[in-house]
Design a protein around this motif. Structure first.
Motif, PDB file in Angstrom:
ATOM      1  N   ALA A 193       4.560   4.972  -3.056  1.00  0.00           N
ATOM      2  CA  ALA A 193       4.530   3.689  -3.743  1.00  0.00           C
ATOM      3  C   ALA A 193       5.546   3.803  -4.869  1.00  0.00           C
ATOM      4  O   ALA A 193       5.594   4.814  -5.549  1.00  0.00           O
ATOM      5  CB  ALA A 193       3.144   3.404  -4.304  1.00  0.00           C
ATOM      6  N   PRO A 232       4.795   4.472 -10.040  1.00  0.00           N
ATOM      7  CA  PRO A 232       4.206   5.716  -9.535  1.00  0.00           C
ATOM      8  C   PRO A 232       5.217   6.855  -9.429  1.00  0.00           C
ATOM      9  O   PRO A 232       4.840   8.019  -9.517  1.00  0.00           O
ATOM     10  CB  PRO A 232       3.699   5.330  -8.145  1.00  0.00           C
ATOM     11  N   TYR A 267       4.323 -11.482   6.834  1.00  0.00           N
ATOM     12  CA  TYR A 267       5.143 -12.137   5.815  1.00  0.00           C
ATOM     13  C   TYR A 267       6.525 -12.473   6.370  1.00  0.00           C
ATOM     14  O   TYR A 267       7.056 -13.549   6.127  1.00  0.00           O
ATOM     15  CB  TYR A 267       5.294 -11.248   4.579  1.00  0.00           C
ATOM     16  N   THR A 298      -5.854  -9.668  -1.812  1.00  0.00           N
ATOM     17  CA  THR A 298      -4.764  -8.779  -1.422  1.00  0.00           C
ATOM     18  C   THR A 298      -3.839  -9.433  -0.402  1.00  0.00           C
ATOM     19  O   THR A 298      -2.630  -9.264  -0.442  1.00  0.00           O
ATOM     20  CB  THR A 298      -5.350  -7.485  -0.811  1.00  0.00           C
ATOM     21  N   PHE A 299      -4.432 -10.195   0.510  1.00  0.00           N
ATOM     22  CA  PHE A 299      -3.628 -10.795   1.570  1.00  0.00           C
ATOM     23  C   PHE A 299      -2.713 -11.908   1.077  1.00  0.00           C
ATOM     24  O   PHE A 299      -1.646 -12.123   1.639  1.00  0.00           O
ATOM     25  CB  PHE A 299      -4.533 -11.346   2.675  1.00  0.00           C
ATOM     26  N   VAL A 300      -3.138 -12.663   0.071  1.00  0.00           N
ATOM     27  CA  VAL A 300      -2.372 -13.855  -0.279  1.00  0.00           C
ATOM     28  C   VAL A 300      -1.716 -13.792  -1.662  1.00  0.00           C
ATOM     29  O   VAL A 300      -1.031 -14.722  -2.049  1.00  0.00           O
ATOM     30  CB  VAL A 300      -3.255 -15.129  -0.208  1.00  0.00           C
ATOM     31  N   LEU A 301      -1.911 -12.688  -2.394  1.00  0.00           N
ATOM     32  CA  LEU A 301      -1.417 -12.659  -3.768  1.00  0.00           C
ATOM     33  C   LEU A 301       0.031 -12.196  -3.861  1.00  0.00           C
ATOM     34  O   LEU A 301       0.724 -12.485  -4.820  1.00  0.00           O
ATOM     35  CB  LEU A 301      -2.336 -11.759  -4.609  1.00  0.00           C
ATOM     36  N   GLY A 302       0.525 -11.460  -2.868  1.00  0.00           N
ATOM     37  CA  GLY A 302       1.919 -11.027  -2.908  1.00  0.00           C
ATOM     38  C   GLY A 302       2.115  -9.624  -3.459  1.00  0.00           C
ATOM     39  O   GLY A 302       3.162  -9.023  -3.260  1.00  0.00           O
ATOM     40  N   ASN A 303       1.074  -9.070  -4.102  1.00  0.00           N
ATOM     41  CA  ASN A 303       1.094  -7.675  -4.537  1.00  0.00           C
ATOM     42  C   ASN A 303       2.377  -7.235  -5.206  1.00  0.00           C
ATOM     43  O   ASN A 303       3.053  -6.331  -4.739  1.00  0.00           O
ATOM     44  CB  ASN A 303       0.821  -6.752  -3.344  1.00  0.00           C
ATOM     45  N   SER A 304       2.745  -7.888  -6.297  1.00  0.00           N
ATOM     46  CA  SER A 304       3.893  -7.366  -7.019  1.00  0.00           C
ATOM     47  C   SER A 304       3.553  -7.327  -8.502  1.00  0.00           C
ATOM     48  O   SER A 304       2.940  -8.250  -9.041  1.00  0.00           O
ATOM     49  CB  SER A 304       5.132  -8.193  -6.685  1.00  0.00           C
ATOM     50  N   ASP A 322       0.849  -1.191   0.000  1.00  0.00           N
ATOM     51  CA  ASP A 322       0.000   0.000   0.000  1.00  0.00           C
ATOM     52  C   ASP A 322       0.885   1.242   0.000  1.00  0.00           C
ATOM     53  O   ASP A 322       2.014   1.209   0.461  1.00  0.00           O
ATOM     54  CB  ASP A 322      -0.926  -0.004   1.215  1.00  0.00           C
ATOM     55  N   GLY A 323       0.363   2.317  -0.532  1.00  0.00           N
ATOM     56  CA  GLY A 323       1.098   3.562  -0.488  1.00  0.00           C
ATOM     57  C   GLY A 323       1.233   4.013   0.950  1.00  0.00           C
ATOM     58  O   GLY A 323       0.256   4.026   1.674  1.00  0.00           O
ATOM     59  N   VAL A 373      -2.210  10.402  -5.548  1.00  0.00           N
ATOM     60  CA  VAL A 373      -2.655  11.736  -5.969  1.00  0.00           C
ATOM     61  C   VAL A 373      -2.386  11.890  -7.461  1.00  0.00           C
ATOM     62  O   VAL A 373      -1.544  11.192  -8.021  1.00  0.00           O
ATOM     63  CB  VAL A 373      -1.924  12.858  -5.194  1.00  0.00           C
ATOM     64  N   HIS A 425      -1.589   9.158 -10.623  1.00  0.00           N
ATOM     65  CA  HIS A 425      -1.634   7.854  -9.960  1.00  0.00           C
ATOM     66  C   HIS A 425      -3.083   7.500  -9.620  1.00  0.00           C
ATOM     67  O   HIS A 425      -3.564   6.405  -9.892  1.00  0.00           O
ATOM     68  CB  HIS A 425      -0.772   7.925  -8.699  1.00  0.00           C
ATOM     69  N   GLY A 480       4.791  -7.825  -1.764  1.00  0.00           N
ATOM     70  CA  GLY A 480       4.228  -6.704  -1.036  1.00  0.00           C
ATOM     71  C   GLY A 480       3.234  -7.147   0.025  1.00  0.00           C
ATOM     72  O   GLY A 480       2.328  -7.924  -0.258  1.00  0.00           O
ATOM     73  N   LYS A 525       0.349  -5.848   2.921  1.00  0.00           N
ATOM     74  CA  LYS A 525      -0.517  -4.694   3.134  1.00  0.00           C
ATOM     75  C   LYS A 525      -0.376  -4.178   4.549  1.00  0.00           C
ATOM     76  O   LYS A 525      -0.699  -4.883   5.498  1.00  0.00           O
ATOM     77  CB  LYS A 525      -1.964  -5.062   2.849  1.00  0.00           C
ATOM     78  N   ALA A 536      -7.213  -1.253  -3.919  1.00  0.00           N
ATOM     79  CA  ALA A 536      -7.326  -1.227  -2.459  1.00  0.00           C
ATOM     80  C   ALA A 536      -6.003  -0.843  -1.819  1.00  0.00           C
ATOM     81  O   ALA A 536      -5.965  -0.121  -0.828  1.00  0.00           O
ATOM     82  CB  ALA A 536      -7.782  -2.587  -1.953  1.00  0.00           C
ATOM     83  N   ASN A 537      -4.909  -1.305  -2.381  1.00  0.00           N
ATOM     84  CA  ASN A 537      -3.601  -1.025  -1.805  1.00  0.00           C
ATOM     85  C   ASN A 537      -3.203   0.428  -1.929  1.00  0.00           C
ATOM     86  O   ASN A 537      -2.698   1.028  -0.987  1.00  0.00           O
ATOM     87  CB  ASN A 537      -2.534  -1.869  -2.508  1.00  0.00           C
ATOM     88  N   GLU A 538      -3.380   0.979  -3.112  1.00  0.00           N
ATOM     89  CA  GLU A 538      -2.700   2.244  -3.397  1.00  0.00           C
ATOM     90  C   GLU A 538      -3.601   3.468  -3.376  1.00  0.00           C
ATOM     91  O   GLU A 538      -3.111   4.586  -3.368  1.00  0.00           O
ATOM     92  CB  GLU A 538      -1.997   2.157  -4.765  1.00  0.00           C
ATOM     93  N   ASN A 555      -5.385   4.981  -1.197  1.00  0.00           N
ATOM     94  CA  ASN A 555      -5.298   5.869  -0.042  1.00  0.00           C
ATOM     95  C   ASN A 555      -4.274   6.985  -0.205  1.00  0.00           C
ATOM     96  O   ASN A 555      -4.514   8.116   0.181  1.00  0.00           O
ATOM     97  CB  ASN A 555      -4.927   5.030   1.187  1.00  0.00           C
ATOM     98  N   GLU A 556      -3.122   6.656  -0.753  1.00  0.00           N
ATOM     99  CA  GLU A 556      -2.044   7.644  -0.816  1.00  0.00           C
ATOM    100  C   GLU A 556      -1.798   8.131  -2.237  1.00  0.00           C
ATOM    101  O   GLU A 556      -0.761   8.716  -2.516  1.00  0.00           O
ATOM    102  CB  GLU A 556      -0.756   7.039  -0.255  1.00  0.00           C
TER     103      GLU A 556
END
Lengths: 344, 323
Positions: free
Chosen positions: A193, B72, A211, B253-259, A165-166, B285, B288, A201, A203, B278-280, B282-283
């Motif tokens: 990010a 980003p 992890y 999101t929890f189990v995929l590894g997010n890469s 997450d960012g 702008v 992005h 990654g 969260k 969901a990950n990005e 929030n922050e």
């Protein structure tokens, strides 16, 4: 039938009476609102509870993320914003805003290598950058062995964990890597990010901690409080002065003390890679952003009073949450900044 | 006597039929309003994500679709990795969930003794009631370590099979596309199996009994009588599950590894459209944020295409059956 009807109606009257009296009570207390960084949310909510008890003024803080906090204060919908990255002085001037740090936190590299005790591993900036660039792929790489001649390191592959997450944590971490590794700066850069060259990654701090605990031979970075609470093995770092430093309150404060705040206009400075002899190299803060000429003068006055109170009386509650209060020299600078830049 | 009573009766009937017509009209408006409301909401959501993503879509156009570069820091965005991750995890989920759901539904309608039907079907419906964050936590804390322990074995066995071997080669992290696909399979299983169970129940008993009377085995009855009779509803149920898998966020999101990478291996980490958002978000702008909203629009498009394919398949089937 009649009597059973009367009771609720009496209760209703009572409820209205109570509601009215409560409204009357809150009318002379001020509710101020803030929004932004989730990094400071725990400490601000703790401070605001204590502050409300003392003064009756409530601080309503929503942790919507730094980006959201900046957007909200620019739109003028909140009394203060909080951000993990400082705004540039030009940006501040354009919107008539000012900013100042509120509390310090440390970011620590955490690892999970069988047979290596927490705190035993020593890393330096360039090595950490090479691990995150995917150039150092095994734990017994000469660069790591050279820093840790006394411990036996396995030949296992390193699994790199970063935030998905960012986050301000990533921002400070990548800023540090950019400062110590030209290759990181040119290939990846810094940001909430980034395009991570290697790894997986997780969260949030929770995700990264989980992890690291589950994947053998992994390394990641988390806020200091999370490393402590989850009993993760953290690494010591060699800082800019060349000393091996343990992450703790003293070394975080040393970083805040020795960072070059004096020449940073509007406190626009990241404390990473601070020059002090005992400074922890990946120390972070977050900034409170407020209008210099407030739209709602009464609320802004209370907000200033709140942060003043927090600097003076909120130190213990900050420490209990593993944050580090600002050093006195910095608090003095902030107060000078208030009187010179803010119209109160 | 009759003349006196007939007139008010006629007036009454006329009055009533006029009232009925009025009610019918009102009811029709109400129904039309409900249908249009859904259509309007969908269209509004699709258009507003398109509008929110316009910056990146105008800037990059098709490059946004086909680039796998997500950076980003340099404001370079390509949606290929999330799209591929979404499709691959959903496909794995479907491949695993459909046969199991089929078996469960058959068991419950054809084979199970009456006393077992209630508890088993309730248990399966309870699976549908578990919030996805719980699946995520369970996946992360229980299932990921389990997968990490069997992945070396997968490497050694399936990993050496020609052609599909590359799918099962990779570091034993426990998280990745395969793990996410399996968790998704558990999540969509109840949706598919309850639809199948309901439609299997609608097969007339005389059809099945005739087939049994001709000497068919249970399998032959199921394959030649039950399934053809219910085919379109079964496919509908499968696509309902697929729709859920495509949009699932937290558990993945929890189990995929997010890469953000595209690999040939199912054991490697990846990312999906919804988990990237969901990950990005929030922050994020500027561009992005626009890129993330555009991703949301792409999810609409992907889901729409998948549903379109389902419709076409159904039409093809109907034509082949000569209907």
């Amino acid at each position: 039938m009649l009597t059973s009807f009367k009771l609720p109606s009496r209760l209703g009257t009572l409820a209205i009476a109570v509601a009215v009296s409560m409204f009357g009570m809150t009318a002379h207390a001020t509710d101020i609102t803030g929004a932004g960084s989730s990094f400071v949310y725990p400490v601000i909510s703790k401070w605001s509870a204590a502050y409300a008890e003392k003064t009756g003024n409530h601080i309503n803080y929503q942790s919507i993320g730094s980006g959201g906090g900046i957007a909200q204060i620019k739109a003028g919908t909140v009394d203060f914003g909080a951000s993990d990255m400082p705004l540039k002085p030009e940006d501040l001037a354009k919107f008539g805003l000012g900013q100042f740090p509120d509390v310090i936190g440390g970011i620590v590299p955490a690892f999970n290598v069988a047979g290596v005790a927490p705190g035993a591993l020593v890393l330096d900036g360039p090595t950490l950058a090479d691990i995150y660039l995917g150039k150092i792929t095994t734990w017994n790489d000469p660069a790591i062995v050279k820093l840790n001649p006394s411990i036996h390191l396995p030949s296992s592959r390193i699994t790199v964990v970063h935030r998905s997450d960012g986050s301000g944590t990533s921002y400070n971490f990548t800023d540090y890597l950019s400062k110590v590794s030209p290759e990181w700066m040119s290939k990846v850069g810094e940001g909430t990010a980034v395009k991570w060259p290697a790894g997986i990654g997780g969260k949030g701090n929770e995700g990264v901690s989980a992890y690291i605990r589950q994947i053998p031979n992994s390394i990641g970075y988390v806020e200091y409080a999370f490393a402590l609470q989850n009993k993760l093995g953290y690494a010591k770092m060699k800082n800019a002065a060349g000393n091996v430093i343990e992450p703790n309150t003293a070394s975080f404060q040393a970083a805040a003390d020795t960072a070059d705040w004096k020449s940073a206009k509007d406190f626009n400075l990241l404390m990473t890679n601070a020059p002090g002899a005992s400074a922890w190299p990946i120390t972070a803060t977050s900034w409170v952003i407020m209008y210099k000429t407030p739209k709602n003068a009464a609320n802004t006055k209370v907000a200033f009073d709140f942060f003043k109170w927090a600097y003076e009386h909120g130190q213990d509650s900050a420490r209990s949450l593993d944050y580090v209060p600002l050093p006195d020299t910095l608090v003095q600078q902030i107060k000078t900044y208030w009187s010179s830049d803010y119209k109160m | 006597m009759q003349a006196i009573s007939a007139e008010p009766l006629a007036r009454d009937t006329e009055h009533r039929s006029r009232a009925d017509a009025r009610h019918d009209l009102l009811f029709r408006f109400l129904l039309r309003f409900c249908a249009l409301l859904v259509l309007g909401t969908l269209l509004g959501a699709a258009l507003s994500t398109l509008w929110g993503g316009r910056e990146v879509l105008f800037k990059d156009g098709f490059h946004f679709l086909f680039s796998s570069d997500w950076n980003p820091v340099e404001d370079q965005y390509g949606a290929l990795a999330p799209i591929v991750g979404t499709l691959v995890t959903s496909l794995i989920a479907l491949v695993l969930a459909v046969p199991v759901a089929f078996g469960v539904a058959l068991f419950l309608t054809e084979i199970a003794p009456n006393w077992a039907r209630g508890p088993v079907s309730t248990a399966i419906e309870l699976l549908a009631g578990i919030p996805s964050i719980i699946y995520g936590m369970w996946g992360l804390f229980v299932f990921v370590p389990f997968m990490a322990s069997i992945e070396p074995w997968l490497n050694d066995t399936l990993g050496n099979v020609p052609v599909i071997g590359a799918l099962f080669q990779g570091p034993p992290l426990g998280l990745g596309l395969l793990t996410a696909g399996i968790v998704l399979a558990v999540m969509i299983l109840p949706f598919i199996s309850s639809v199948m169970r309901e439609v299997f129940k609608t097969v007339p008993a005389r059809l099945k009994e005739s087939s049994y009377a001709l000497g068919s085995t249970t399998w032959e009855v199921v394959w030649d009588i039950v399934l053809p009779y219910t085919r379109s509803a079964v496919i509908g149920g499968i696509f309902l599950g697929l729709g859920r898998a495509l949009g699932e966020t937290m558990a993945v999101t929890f189990v995929l590894g997010n890469s953000y990478n595209i690999t040939s291996s199912l054991l490697m980490p990846g990312t999906s459209i919804s988990s990237s958002i969901a990950n990005e978000f929030n922050e994020a702008v500027g561009l992005h944020r626009s890129a993330l909203i555009a991703l949301g629009f792409l999810l609409f498009v992907v889901t729409f295409i998948v549903l379109l394919i389902a419709r076409l398949m159904l039409r093809q089937l109907a034509r082949r059956e000569g209907r």
